[in-house]
Write a protein that holds these residues in place. Structure first.
Motif, mmCIF file in Angstrom:
data_model
loop_
_atom_site.group_PDB
_atom_site.id
_atom_site.type_symbol
_atom_site.label_atom_id
_atom_site.label_comp_id
_atom_site.label_asym_id
_atom_site.label_seq_id
_atom_site.Cartn_x
_atom_site.Cartn_y
_atom_site.Cartn_z
ATOM 1 N N GLU A 82 3.557 50.996 10.959
ATOM 2 C CA GLU A 82 3.051 51.628 9.738
ATOM 3 C C GLU A 82 2.954 50.603 8.610
ATOM 4 O O GLU A 82 3.861 49.799 8.422
ATOM 5 C CB GLU A 82 3.962 52.776 9.313
ATOM 6 N N HIS A 83 1.857 50.673 7.855
ATOM 7 C CA HIS A 83 1.618 49.736 6.762
ATOM 8 C C HIS A 83 1.140 50.512 5.537
ATOM 9 O O HIS A 83 0.094 51.168 5.589
ATOM 10 C CB HIS A 83 0.551 48.713 7.160
ATOM 11 N N PRO A 84 1.863 50.425 4.425
ATOM 12 C CA PRO A 84 1.425 51.139 3.226
ATOM 13 C C PRO A 84 0.229 50.447 2.565
ATOM 14 O O PRO A 84 0.037 49.241 2.696
ATOM 15 C CB PRO A 84 2.653 51.079 2.315
ATOM 16 N N PHE A 85 -0.549 51.233 1.853
ATOM 17 C CA PHE A 85 -1.671 50.685 1.081
ATOM 18 C C PHE A 85 -1.186 50.109 -0.245
ATOM 19 O O PHE A 85 -1.799 49.216 -0.796
ATOM 20 C CB PHE A 85 -2.744 51.748 0.845
ATOM 21 N N PHE A 86 -0.095 50.657 -0.749
ATOM 22 C CA PHE A 86 0.485 50.190 -2.008
ATOM 23 C C PHE A 86 1.960 49.866 -1.770
ATOM 24 O O PHE A 86 2.849 50.637 -2.153
ATOM 25 C CB PHE A 86 0.311 51.256 -3.098
ATOM 26 N N PRO A 87 2.233 48.715 -1.130
ATOM 27 C CA PRO A 87 3.619 48.397 -0.760
ATOM 28 C C PRO A 87 4.528 48.037 -1.938
ATOM 29 O O PRO A 87 5.745 48.132 -1.823
ATOM 30 C CB PRO A 87 3.467 47.204 0.189
ATOM 31 N N GLU A 88 3.933 47.671 -3.056
ATOM 32 C CA GLU A 88 4.746 47.282 -4.202
ATOM 33 C C GLU A 88 5.471 48.509 -4.761
ATOM 34 O O GLU A 88 4.906 49.579 -4.888
ATOM 35 C CB GLU A 88 3.899 46.601 -5.286
ATOM 36 N N ASN A 89 6.724 48.312 -5.043
ATOM 37 C CA ASN A 89 7.567 49.338 -5.674
ATOM 38 C C ASN A 89 7.791 50.602 -4.850
ATOM 39 O O ASN A 89 8.040 51.668 -5.415
ATOM 40 C CB ASN A 89 7.015 49.718 -7.061
ATOM 41 N N LEU A 90 7.713 50.503 -3.540
ATOM 42 C CA LEU A 90 8.050 51.674 -2.724
ATOM 43 C C LEU A 90 9.559 51.878 -2.750
ATOM 44 O O LEU A 90 10.319 50.907 -2.684
ATOM 45 C CB LEU A 90 7.596 51.485 -1.272
ATOM 46 N N PRO A 91 9.991 53.119 -2.828
ATOM 47 C CA PRO A 91 11.439 53.358 -2.813
ATOM 48 C C PRO A 91 12.013 53.081 -1.414
ATOM 49 O O PRO A 91 11.282 53.130 -0.419
ATOM 50 C CB PRO A 91 11.552 54.847 -3.166
ATOM 51 N N PRO A 92 13.301 52.802 -1.338
ATOM 52 C CA PRO A 92 13.908 52.562 -0.025
ATOM 53 C C PRO A 92 14.016 53.859 0.772
ATOM 54 O O PRO A 92 14.001 54.953 0.211
ATOM 55 C CB PRO A 92 15.290 52.009 -0.373
ATOM 56 N N SER A 93 14.166 53.696 2.057
ATOM 57 C CA SER A 93 14.358 54.849 2.933
ATOM 58 C C SER A 93 15.707 55.494 2.643
ATOM 59 O O SER A 93 16.704 54.804 2.407
ATOM 60 C CB SER A 93 14.302 54.399 4.398
#
Length: 186
Positions: A82-93
């Protein structure tokens, strides 16, 4: 055709890769069909359409970012597929991380071409299969766009696994080309 040998730790085989590719292609087709139910709905992509507190982009950007943030807290992006489109500032799991097998070389793991996928989807692909018009279903339109983007991203990035299994199967054919490429970069 002979099956590629699998590393016992990762279970990656040519047959498993083939099965996954078929499912992913079905997901892409279905998501595109669902998106085509709506006309283009240009306000969905206009940053000036909705003034959402804390967001400076379009409605589709807002929905993708918010959905990815929720999915990140549930551990979606801990999965190397899985790869996010907006990886910056994603919260942790917030859930315990599954121990995924290390299938790919670390350099391959860091490849994320979602910016290219995003641009291609909105500028080239979307205008090819939706009708012009506006039915006011902007949130639903953005949600269907997200489905398409995630299905396309998963399939395109899965190509790294395809390359890995092909490499394992025909190592002697690929190693000289890899070494030659490495020498060029020096």
């Amino acid at each position: 055709m002979a099956k590629a040998e699998s590393n016992d730790n990762d279970g990656l085989t040519l047959e498993l890769v083939r099965e996954s590719l078929i499912r992913q292609e079905d997901s892409i087709v279905f998501s595109l069909i669902e998106r085509a139910r709506f006309p283009f709905n240009s306000p969905t992509y206009d940053p000036s359409y909705a003034s959402i507190h804390g967001s400076s982009g379009s409605l589709v950007e807002f929905i993708v970012k918010q959905t990815e943030a929720i999915q990140a807290t549930a551990g979606r992006y801990e999965n190397p597929e899985e790869h996010p489109f907006f990886p910056e500032n994603l919260p942790p799991s917030l859930v315990p991380c599954h121990k995924y097998p290390e299938v790919l070389h670390p350099a391959a793991m860091s490849v994320n071409i979602n910016k290219i996928i995003w641009d291609m989807y909105f500028t080239k692909l979307l205008p090819l299969f939706v009708t012009p018009g506006d039915d006011g279903n902007y949130a639903s339109t953005a949600a269907r766009d997200l489905d398409c983007l995630q299905a396309l991203s998963r399939r395109i990035h899965y190509g790294k696994r395809v390359a890995e299994i092909k490499f394992r199967y025909e190592r002697k054919d690929y190693e000289p080309a890899i070494r030659a490429q490495m020498l060029k970069k020096r």
